[in-house]
Structures are given as C-alpha cells and as structure tokens.
Scaffold this active site. Structure first.
Site, PDB file in Angstrom:
ATOM      1  N   VAL A   1       0.847  -1.191   0.000  1.00 21.72           N
ATOM      2  CA  VAL A   1       0.000   0.000   0.000  1.00 21.72           C
ATOM      3  C   VAL A   1       0.884   1.243   0.000  1.00 21.72           C
ATOM      4  O   VAL A   1       1.857   1.319   0.763  1.00 21.72           O
ATOM      5  CB  VAL A   1      -0.886   0.031   1.270  1.00 21.72           C
ATOM      6  N   CYS A   2       0.545   2.221  -0.839  1.00 19.89           N
ATOM      7  CA  CYS A   2       1.165   3.548  -0.770  1.00 19.89           C
ATOM      8  C   CYS A   2       0.041   4.574  -0.889  1.00 19.89           C
ATOM      9  O   CYS A   2      -1.116   4.262  -0.670  1.00 19.89           O
ATOM     10  CB  CYS A   2       2.237   3.722  -1.847  1.00 19.89           C
ATOM     11  N   ARG A   3       0.362   5.798  -1.226  1.00 25.11           N
ATOM     12  CA  ARG A   3      -0.662   6.843  -1.299  1.00 25.11           C
ATOM     13  C   ARG A   3      -1.632   6.600  -2.444  1.00 25.11           C
ATOM     14  O   ARG A   3      -2.834   6.621  -2.270  1.00 25.11           O
ATOM     15  CB  ARG A   3       0.011   8.217  -1.431  1.00 25.11           C
TER      16      ARG A   3
ATOM     17  N   ILE B   1      -3.918   4.197  -0.556  1.00 23.51           N
ATOM     18  CA  ILE B   1      -4.665   4.599   0.643  1.00 23.51           C
ATOM     19  C   ILE B   1      -5.734   5.626   0.285  1.00 23.51           C
ATOM     20  O   ILE B   1      -6.768   5.713   0.957  1.00 23.51           O
ATOM     21  CB  ILE B   1      -3.711   5.107   1.756  1.00 23.51           C
TER      22      ILE B   1
END
Length: 111
Positions: free
Chosen positions: A66-68, A95
């Site tokens: 998961v990242c932005r 996210i």
C-alpha cells in the site's frame, strides 16, 4: 515489463475481514504519511527499507503493498517479483482509494 497483480479496495477489505492467515498488508509510505492512518492490520515498511528487510518477508505469504496512490507500491511489487516473490499485490488506488471508499483507517502498528 512486470505484470503487477492488483487487488481492489473491496477485495482487500474482504481478505482482512475473513482473517486470511497468509495475508500481510504492508504500508510502504513514509512514517509522516502513515501517521494519518492506514489499512487495518497493516505493517509499516517504508519503501526504501524493503531491500534491507527482505528477510522479514515470506515468499509463501500473500503480500499486499500500500502507498498513497498505488504508484510506489507498484514499483515495490515489481522489485519483489524480481526477487522471486510471486504472491505480491498492489492495492489499486492506494490509501486514497481505501479512504475514499469510506472504510475504516487505523493508526499504524509499530514493527
């Protein structure tokens, strides 16, 4: 080009809620970004530490990164695939997609 496998927000939420035993959700953002909240049960492993911490990852587990927005985690997925990890998935939309769907956010767990 690597074929990055992706998982949708709703699909990841179902996996988390079902208590899938081999699932690990890893938030690769920086601590300042993660402080605002992350996916429930996510571990933190900033992207730049992955090569140093690969020994903590198990090739038999399903890893969801998961990242932005999904861009950095896609790069990290490609890197792990190059290292022989097959069960690596990118959270589509990152996210932002998770938060935008109205699903709960948790404060990060220290690893």
């Amino acid at each position: 080009m690597w074929n990055i496998k992706e998982v949708e927000v709703a699909e990841l939420n179902t996996m988390i809620e079902s208590g899938e035993k081999t699932l690990r959700v890893i938030d690769i953002r920086q601590p300042a970004e993660i402080a605002a909240g992350t996916v429930p049960n996510a571990e933190t492993m900033p992207m730049h530490t992955i090569p140093l911490r690969m020994g903590e990852l198990n090739k038999n587990e399903k890893l969801v990164l998961v990242c932005r927005s999904g861009a950095r985690s896609a790069q990290a997925c490609a890197f792990l695939q190059q290292q022989g990890f097959d069960e690596v998935y990118n959270l589509r939309g990152g996210i932002m997609g998770w938060a935008g769907s109205g699903l709960p956010m948790n404060l990060p767990q220290a690893v």
